[in-house]
Design an enzyme around this catalytic site. Structure first.
Site, PDB file in Angstrom:
ATOM      1  N   SER A 125       4.342  11.369   4.568  1.00  0.00           N
ATOM      2  CA  SER A 125       3.021  11.114   5.155  1.00  0.00           C
ATOM      3  C   SER A 125       3.064  10.980   6.677  1.00  0.00           C
ATOM      4  CB  SER A 125       2.476   9.813   4.558  1.00  0.00           C
ATOM      5  OG  SER A 125       1.400   9.332   5.316  1.00  0.00           O
ATOM      6  N   GLU A 127       1.557   8.802   8.137  1.00  0.00           N
ATOM      7  CA  GLU A 127       1.600   7.359   8.406  1.00  0.00           C
ATOM      8  C   GLU A 127       2.983   6.943   8.898  1.00  0.00           C
ATOM      9  OE1 GLU A 127      -0.302   4.225   8.137  1.00  0.00           O
ATOM     10  OE2 GLU A 127      -1.726   5.753   8.695  1.00  0.00           O
ATOM     11  N   TYR A 149       2.975   0.435   3.706  1.00  0.00           N
ATOM     12  CA  TYR A 149       2.915   1.779   3.118  1.00  0.00           C
ATOM     13  C   TYR A 149       3.758   2.751   3.950  1.00  0.00           C
ATOM     14  CZ  TYR A 149       1.023   6.431   2.080  1.00  0.00           C
ATOM     15  OH  TYR A 149       0.890   7.768   1.771  1.00  0.00           O
TER      16      TYR A 149
HETATM   17  P1  NAP Z   1      -4.072   9.168  -5.089  1.00  0.00           P
HETATM   18  O1  NAP Z   1      -5.334   9.900  -5.314  1.00  0.00           O
HETATM   19  O2  NAP Z   1      -4.123   7.699  -4.787  1.00  0.00           O
HETATM   20  O3  NAP Z   1      -3.135   9.385  -6.379  1.00  0.00           O
HETATM   21  C1  NAP Z   1      -1.972   8.625  -6.572  1.00  0.00           C
HETATM   22  C2  NAP Z   1      -1.402   8.947  -7.950  1.00  0.00           C
HETATM   23  O4  NAP Z   1      -0.204   8.192  -8.143  1.00  0.00           O
HETATM   24  C3  NAP Z   1      -2.339   8.616  -9.122  1.00  0.00           C
HETATM   25  O5  NAP Z   1      -2.218   9.639 -10.078  1.00  0.00           O
HETATM   26  C4  NAP Z   1      -1.729   7.311  -9.656  1.00  0.00           C
HETATM   27  O6  NAP Z   1      -1.963   7.113 -11.034  1.00  0.00           O
HETATM   28  C5  NAP Z   1      -0.252   7.603  -9.452  1.00  0.00           C
HETATM   29  N1  NAP Z   1       0.591   6.398  -9.478  1.00  0.00           N
HETATM   30  C6  NAP Z   1       0.482   5.321  -8.684  1.00  0.00           C
HETATM   31  N2  NAP Z   1       1.443   4.426  -9.005  1.00  0.00           N
HETATM   32  C7  NAP Z   1       2.168   4.960 -10.022  1.00  0.00           C
HETATM   33  C8  NAP Z   1       3.280   4.524 -10.785  1.00  0.00           C
HETATM   34  N3  NAP Z   1       3.856   3.338 -10.584  1.00  0.00           N
HETATM   35  N4  NAP Z   1       3.763   5.358 -11.752  1.00  0.00           N
HETATM   36  C9  NAP Z   1       3.196   6.529 -11.978  1.00  0.00           C
HETATM   37  N5  NAP Z   1       2.132   7.005 -11.312  1.00  0.00           N
HETATM   38  C10 NAP Z   1       1.623   6.224 -10.339  1.00  0.00           C
HETATM   39  O7  NAP Z   1      -3.232   9.837  -3.895  1.00  0.00           O
HETATM   40  P2  NAP Z   1      -3.363  11.321  -3.255  1.00  0.00           P
HETATM   41  O8  NAP Z   1      -4.303  11.266  -2.131  1.00  0.00           O
HETATM   42  O9  NAP Z   1      -3.509  12.307  -4.339  1.00  0.00           O
HETATM   43  O10 NAP Z   1      -1.905  11.450  -2.602  1.00  0.00           O
HETATM   44  C11 NAP Z   1      -0.808  12.022  -3.319  1.00  0.00           C
HETATM   45  C12 NAP Z   1       0.489  11.614  -2.632  1.00  0.00           C
HETATM   46  O11 NAP Z   1       0.504  12.098  -1.298  1.00  0.00           O
HETATM   47  C13 NAP Z   1       0.727  10.129  -2.531  1.00  0.00           C
HETATM   48  O12 NAP Z   1       2.131   9.923  -2.625  1.00  0.00           O
HETATM   49  C14 NAP Z   1       0.263   9.771  -1.134  1.00  0.00           C
HETATM   50  O13 NAP Z   1       0.901   8.610  -0.681  1.00  0.00           O
HETATM   51  C15 NAP Z   1       0.700  11.019  -0.391  1.00  0.00           C
HETATM   52  N6  NAP Z   1      -0.072  11.365   0.799  1.00  0.00           N
HETATM   53  C16 NAP Z   1      -1.425  11.484   0.733  1.00  0.00           C
HETATM   54  C17 NAP Z   1      -2.124  11.884   1.848  1.00  0.00           C
HETATM   55  C18 NAP Z   1      -3.625  12.058   1.818  1.00  0.00           C
HETATM   56  O14 NAP Z   1      -4.227  12.118   2.894  1.00  0.00           O
HETATM   57  N7  NAP Z   1      -4.237  12.194   0.651  1.00  0.00           N
HETATM   58  C19 NAP Z   1      -1.435  12.190   3.033  1.00  0.00           C
HETATM   59  C20 NAP Z   1      -0.043  12.085   3.044  1.00  0.00           C
HETATM   60  C21 NAP Z   1       0.630  11.695   1.921  1.00  0.00           C
HETATM   61  P3  NAP Z   1      -3.252   6.279 -11.578  1.00  0.00           P
HETATM   62  O15 NAP Z   1      -4.329   7.313 -11.776  1.00  0.00           O
HETATM   63  O16 NAP Z   1      -2.731   5.707 -12.850  1.00  0.00           O
HETATM   64  O17 NAP Z   1      -3.603   5.242 -10.547  1.00  0.00           O
HETATM   65  O1  F7E Z   2      -8.252   5.204   6.970  1.00  0.00           O
HETATM   66  C1  F7E Z   2     -10.188   3.465   9.618  1.00  0.00           C
HETATM   67  C2  F7E Z   2      -8.839   2.880   9.228  1.00  0.00           C
HETATM   68  O2  F7E Z   2      -7.972   4.542   4.580  1.00  0.00           O
HETATM   69  C3  F7E Z   2      -8.409   6.074   8.064  1.00  0.00           C
HETATM   70  C4  F7E Z   2      -3.916   7.854   2.957  1.00  0.00           C
HETATM   71  O3  F7E Z   2      -4.171   9.020   2.216  1.00  0.00           O
HETATM   72  O4  F7E Z   2      -3.810   9.066   5.007  1.00  0.00           O
HETATM   73  C5  F7E Z   2      -4.476   8.002   4.359  1.00  0.00           C
HETATM   74  O5  F7E Z   2      -4.280   6.786   5.054  1.00  0.00           O
HETATM   75  C6  F7E Z   2      -8.787   5.293   9.315  1.00  0.00           C
HETATM   76  C7  F7E Z   2      -7.930   4.053   9.578  1.00  0.00           C
HETATM   77  O6  F7E Z   2      -6.712   6.554   5.521  1.00  0.00           O
HETATM   78  C8  F7E Z   2     -12.679   1.814   7.555  1.00  0.00           C
HETATM   79  O7  F7E Z   2      -8.576   1.680   9.957  1.00  0.00           O
HETATM   80  C9  F7E Z   2     -12.393   2.241   9.669  1.00  0.00           C
HETATM   81  O8  F7E Z   2      -7.592   4.005  10.934  1.00  0.00           O
HETATM   82  O9  F7E Z   2      -9.098   6.726   5.111  1.00  0.00           O
HETATM   83  P1  F7E Z   2      -8.073   5.736   5.458  1.00  0.00           P
HETATM   84  P2  F7E Z   2      -5.284   6.269   6.192  1.00  0.00           P
HETATM   85  O10 F7E Z   2      -5.046   4.819   6.362  1.00  0.00           O
HETATM   86  O11 F7E Z   2      -5.177   7.121   7.411  1.00  0.00           O
HETATM   87  C10 F7E Z   2      -2.390   8.920   5.141  1.00  0.00           C
HETATM   88  C11 F7E Z   2      -1.857  10.169   5.813  1.00  0.00           C
HETATM   89  C12 F7E Z   2      -1.730   8.612   3.865  1.00  0.00           C
HETATM   90  O12 F7E Z   2      -0.579   8.979   3.624  1.00  0.00           O
HETATM   91  C13 F7E Z   2      -2.414   7.606   2.993  1.00  0.00           C
HETATM   92  O13 F7E Z   2      -1.926   7.721   1.643  1.00  0.00           O
HETATM   93  O14 F7E Z   2     -10.124   4.816   9.142  1.00  0.00           O
HETATM   94  N1  F7E Z   2     -11.326   2.768   9.001  1.00  0.00           N
HETATM   95  N2  F7E Z   2     -13.225   1.641   8.797  1.00  0.00           N
HETATM   96  C14 F7E Z   2     -11.472   2.537   7.690  1.00  0.00           C
HETATM   97  N3  F7E Z   2     -10.706   2.875   6.641  1.00  0.00           N
HETATM   98  C15 F7E Z   2     -11.130   2.516   5.405  1.00  0.00           C
HETATM   99  N4  F7E Z   2     -10.390   2.876   4.328  1.00  0.00           N
HETATM  100  N5  F7E Z   2     -12.303   1.803   5.222  1.00  0.00           N
HETATM  101  C16 F7E Z   2     -13.108   1.421   6.276  1.00  0.00           C
HETATM  102  O15 F7E Z   2     -14.131   0.785   6.086  1.00  0.00           O
END
Ligand code: NAP
Ligand code: F7E
Length: 331
Positions: A125, A127, A149
């Site tokens: 990520s 992050e 995270y």
């Molecule tokens: P998501 O919608 O939150 O999906 C997470 C998945 O992980 C769900 O299917 C959840 O199952 C499963 N899970 C969580 N804990 C588990 C456990 N202990 N054992 C088995 N399964 C488990 O996340 P996403 O946005 O699709 O992201 C996919 C991956 O990419 C994650 O690793 C995330 O950290 C990473 N990532 C996401 C982003 C982004 O912007 N979306 C960016 C960079 C990296 P349940 O349905 O049971 O909760």
């Molecule tokens: O926040 C600001 C908050 O929760 C984005 C995950 O998929 O991307 C995601 O992480 C920004 C932050 O995503 C609210 O402070 C303001 O600066 O949508 P977010 P994230 O934290 O960037 C990375 C790449 C991952 O890997 C993660 O799994 O938005 N913000 N006001 C807020 N954020 C939330 N959630 N809610 C608010 O009310």
């Protein structure tokens, strides 16, 4: 020739559902790992249920990982499962480390035992860049995570690199910047904004409470990003790739695009709520995906504006169909 087999952990999540669709379209036999729950929540893959094989397993349970890999015999493993909500990682820091950090080692160990010839994708990520040390961020930018995270993901990233170098596994890491879609969880900021734009427009809500409006992210479309995951596993050599659009926008920009799309004004509805501020913030992320473009031939197809409008349209349709599809309290 029999179909190639893929196992997706996290198949019920946003990315898992798009990746499952993509792999089925490529002719793969798709397996998914799901954890047990008292009530099944498979909404995102409901339309695929009779086309995928599900196995019960949990990143916390080594036995279940080995059994899942033995049963599915995958050619490709996509490790997408994680605790993915940054804000929640301060509330459950050690559980986050177990899921998103040590869970990766468990998957890699299970792979070594059950199918060492398979190819492995780790969901790293942006992050991990946190308090950024370079702009834009590339594969060689040092990490400075700013949340439990982010710290857990750095561990997951380096254990993937280490197992590749120690055991010659075909293990690759995608350093993905934020990617969104109409299937994004309601707690993430883009979906929270698009849901509220729709709800306010339909007269179901009056205000949107947000934290830091100035945070900037490089937001892309999840459907584009799962294609990059697959391309990584088609390479002869495993490696790490940044996947990003190269364009950054603020949370405020996101509100303006979403609200503008349905004829609302930010100042009329947005309320600043300090309870959404994070103990440590990632202020600015912007990725340089030149390597993915050069080696994988990957480029994003959906712009930020198209993405946010797509999400607003989907939320308007959702709430018009089912006004009871409410946001959980406190998000
Ligand atoms: P998501 O919608 O939150 O999906 C997470 C998945 O992980 C769900 O299917 C959840 O199952 C499963 N899970 C969580 N804990 C588990 C456990 N202990 N054992 C088995 N399964 C488990 O996340 P996403 O946005 O699709 O992201 C996919 C991956 O990419 C994650 O690793 C995330 O950290 C990473 N990532 C996401 C982003 C982004 O912007 N979306 C960016 C960079 C990296 P349940 O349905 O049971 O909760
Ligand atoms: O926040 C600001 C908050 O929760 C984005 C995950 O998929 O991307 C995601 O992480 C920004 C932050 O995503 C609210 O402070 C303001 O600066 O949508 P977010 P994230 O934290 O960037 C990375 C790449 C991952 O890997 C993660 O799994 O938005 N913000 N006001 C807020 N954020 C939330 N959630 N809610 C608010 O009310």
């Amino acid at each position: 020739m029999s179909a190639r087999r893929a196992l997706i952990t996290g198949i019920t999540g946003q990315d898992g559902s798009y990746l499952a669709e993509f792999l089925l379209d490529q002719g793969y036999e798709v397996h998914g790992m799901v954890r047990r729950s008292s009530t099944e929540k498979f909404d995102r893959i409901e339309h695929l249920r009779n086309r995928v094989t599900l196995h019960q397993g949990d990143l916390l349970d080594q036995r279940s990982l080995v059994d899942t890999l033995r049963a599915s015999q995958p050619d490709e493993i996509y490790n997408l499962a994680a605790m993915s909500f940054v804000a929640a990682s301060w509330v459950q820091p050690t559980l986050t480390a177990e899921f998103s950090g040590t869970g990766v080692t468990r998957m890699l160990e299970a792979m070594r035992e059950a199918c060492p010839e398979a190819r492995f994708y780790q969901a790293s990520s942006s992050e991990m860049f946190g308090k950024v040390l370079e702009v834009p961020q590339t594969e060689t930018t040092p990490f400075y995570p700013r949340s439990p995270y982010g710290v857990a993901k750095v561990y997951g990233h380096f254990i993937t690199v280490n197992y590749r170098e120690s055991y010659e596994l075909h293990a690759s890491s995608g350093i993905l910047f934020n990617h969104e879609s109409p299937r994004r969880g309601l707690e993430f900021v883009t979906r929270k904004i698009t849901w509220h734009a729709a709800a306010i427009k339909l007269g179901l809500e009056t205000e949107l409470r947000l934290g830091n409006l100035d945070a900037e992210r490089d937001w892309g479309f999840a459907g584009d990003y799962v294609r990059a995951m697959w391309l990584m596993l088609q390479q002869d050599e495993p490696s790490d790739f940044v996947v990003a659009t190269g364009v950054s926008h603020s949370v405020r920009d996101c509100v303006e695009v979403a609200f503008g799309h349905v004829g609302l004004a930010l100042d009329d509805h947005v309320v600043l709520d300090p309870s959404y501020l994070r103990p440590a913030e990632v202020e600015h992320l912007i990725g340089d995906a030149s390597k993915a473009k050069r080696v994988l031939g990957w480029a994003p197809e959906v712009s930020f504006e198209q993405l946010i409008r797509m999400m607003v349209d989907a939320d308007v349709a959702l709430l018009a169909r089912d006004p009871a599809a409410r946001l959980p309290r406190g998000q």
